[in-house]
Motif scaffolding. Structure first.
Motif, short mmCIF file in Angstrom:
data_model
loop_
_atom_site.label_atom_id
_atom_site.label_comp_id
_atom_site.label_asym_id
_atom_site.label_seq_id
_atom_site.Cartn_x
_atom_site.Cartn_y
_atom_site.Cartn_z
N GLY A 1 0.85 -1.19 0.00
CA GLY A 1 0.00 0.00 0.00
C GLY A 1 0.88 1.22 0.00
N GLY A 2 0.32 2.34 0.33
CA GLY A 2 1.12 3.55 0.31
C GLY A 2 0.54 4.61 1.23
N THR A 3 0.91 5.86 0.96
CA THR A 3 0.42 6.98 1.76
C THR A 3 -0.29 7.97 0.86
OG1 THR A 3 2.54 8.11 1.50
CG2 THR A 3 2.26 6.75 3.46
N THR B 1 -1.66 6.78 6.08
CA THR B 1 -1.24 5.49 5.54
C THR B 1 -2.45 4.65 5.19
OG1 THR B 1 0.75 5.54 6.92
CG2 THR B 1 0.12 3.42 6.01
N ASP B 2 -2.42 4.00 4.02
CA ASP B 2 -3.51 3.12 3.62
C ASP B 2 -3.62 1.95 4.58
OD1 ASP B 2 -3.93 4.71 1.40
OD2 ASP B 2 -2.62 3.51 0.12
N ALA B 3 -4.86 1.47 4.77
CA ALA B 3 -5.09 0.36 5.69
C ALA B 3 -4.38 -0.91 5.24
CB ALA B 3 -6.59 0.11 5.83
N THR B 4 -4.16 -1.05 3.93
CA THR B 4 -3.50 -2.25 3.43
C THR B 4 -1.98 -2.18 3.54
OG1 THR B 4 -3.52 -1.31 1.20
CG2 THR B 4 -5.35 -2.78 1.80
N ALA B 5 -1.45 -0.96 3.79
CA ALA B 5 -0.01 -0.81 3.90
C ALA B 5 0.52 -1.56 5.10
CB ALA B 5 0.35 0.67 4.00
N CYS B 6 1.77 -1.99 5.03
CA CYS B 6 2.33 -2.83 6.08
C CYS B 6 3.81 -2.50 6.23
CB CYS B 6 2.15 -4.30 5.69
SG CYS B 6 2.06 -5.44 7.08
N GLU B 7 4.20 -1.91 7.35
CA GLU B 7 5.59 -1.54 7.56
C GLU B 7 6.34 -2.66 8.27
OE1 GLU B 7 8.33 2.02 9.47
OE2 GLU B 7 6.21 2.36 9.03
N PRO B 8 7.46 -3.14 7.73
CA PRO B 8 8.16 -4.29 8.31
C PRO B 8 8.81 -3.98 9.64
CG PRO B 8 9.45 -3.35 6.51
CD PRO B 8 8.12 -2.65 6.50
N LEU B 9 8.73 -4.94 10.57
CA LEU B 9 9.35 -4.82 11.88
C LEU B 9 10.36 -5.93 12.14
CD1 LEU B 9 6.41 -3.78 14.23
CD2 LEU B 9 8.30 -2.37 13.44
N ALA B 10 10.36 -6.98 11.33
CA ALA B 10 11.29 -8.10 11.56
C ALA B 10 11.59 -8.80 10.24
CB ALA B 10 10.68 -9.10 12.55
N ALA C 1 9.69 -12.06 6.20
CA ALA C 1 9.60 -10.84 7.00
C ALA C 1 8.21 -10.75 7.61
CB ALA C 1 9.90 -9.61 6.15
N ALA C 2 8.08 -9.85 8.59
CA ALA C 2 6.80 -9.62 9.26
C ALA C 2 6.57 -8.13 9.37
CB ALA C 2 6.79 -10.27 10.64
N CYS C 3 5.30 -7.73 9.27
CA CYS C 3 4.96 -6.31 9.33
C CYS C 3 3.61 -6.13 9.99
CB CYS C 3 4.95 -5.71 7.93
SG CYS C 3 3.77 -6.48 6.78
N LEU C 4 3.29 -4.90 10.36
CA LEU C 4 1.98 -4.56 10.91
C LEU C 4 1.24 -3.67 9.92
CD1 LEU C 4 2.56 -3.84 14.71
CD2 LEU C 4 1.60 -5.88 13.64
#
Length: 271
Positions: free
Chosen positions: A82-84, A93-102, A110-113
């Motif tokens: 997704g994007g902004t 931030t779009d609801a489908t966007a997912c920023e990686p944390l691990a 990888a994993a993101c929220l």
């Protein structure tokens, strides 16, 4: 399998009194690359320490999301899927966007929220994110690197929301944002494959976990088994599988109490 067995038996047993480790006089020399975050006024600096020698200091540069055992495999800290966009004059931030944390030790997964405001956890393959994304059967209430970490390329440990865990209250009744969360282990389909104790955070190594809790005044405590606790904040595991922690003096030390770096707020290790 041995790792999961340890996690499963840890449970939520009564916490034993915390132990303060003694400071060793000989400094530690950590092999590999250690990224150390230091506060600098209201901002912070990132130190890169390679084989015990500081090779760079960057002001306000985010720590890399690099694979522990394959450091050249890394992810940019940008939203996937997704994007902004600008909404009412603000960046949203779009609801489908997912920023990686691990990222997994070998850089495979990888994993993101998600940006949906519901704490949706998503796992995906780094080589093909769009077609491999899978939402996990858990939610994560706090956005932090210390809420998740890979045990292997195929298993992710995460502090997932769990209302059955005790609500943390400080002795002075001040507000605390520590989560009601339990360790959950998910595979790369997002399926639950294991569980552990109620804790506030974790540090993950290759097949190893260190748990984070807090005492009545919100001072950090760490444990390797979920039962016996010591003073200190679990930051990262080094290449020998030993835990590096931040002590009550805000110094990064190894498991033997040897100094690694002064005045530290976080740290992350790679080969």
């Amino acid at each position: 399998m041995g790792v999961l067995q340890v996690i499963l038996v840890a449970g939520c047993s009564a916490r034993e009194p915390a132990v303060t480790a003694h400071r060793a006089t000989t400094p530690a020399r950590i092999t590999g690359t250690l990224y150390v975050v230091r506060p600098n006024g209201s901002e912070w600096d990132l130190l890169t320490i390679r084989d015990g020698v500081v090779v760079s200091t960057d002001h306000h540069r985010p720590p890399p999301l690099a694979a522990r055992n394959k450091p050249r495999a890394s992810l940019q800290r940008r939203a996937f899927f997704g994007g902004t966009h600008v909404e009412n004059g603000h960046l949203s931030t779009d609801a489908t966007a997912c920023e990686p944390l691990a990222i997994s030790p070998g850089g495979v997964n990888a994993a993101c929220l998600r940006g949906d405001g519901r704490g949706t956890l998503t796992v995906f393959r780094v080589a093909n994110p769009a077609k491999t994304q899978r939402n996990a059967a858990v939610t994560v209430g706090e956005y932090s690197r210390h809420m998740m970490g890979f045990l292997s390329d195929a298993r992710l440990a995460v502090i997932a929301d769990d209302a059955s865990c005790p609500f943390f209250r400080r002795a002075d009744r001040r507000y605390s944002a520590e989560p009601q969360g339990r360790v959950r282990i998910v595979d790369m389909t997002g399926r639950l494959v294991g569980a552990g104790p109620c804790v506030h955070g974790l540090a993950a190594g290759d097949g190893k976990l260190a748990y984070l809790q807090h005492d009545a005044m919100e001072h950090p405590l760490y444990s390797l088994d979920g039962r016996t606790w010591s003073n200190g904040f679990p930051a990262t595991f080094d290449g020998s599988g030993s835990l590096l922690l931040i002590d009550e003096l805000r110094d990064l030390v190894d498991a033997r109490g040897r100094l690694v770096a002064h005045h530290v707020s976080d740290a992350f290790w790679t080969r």
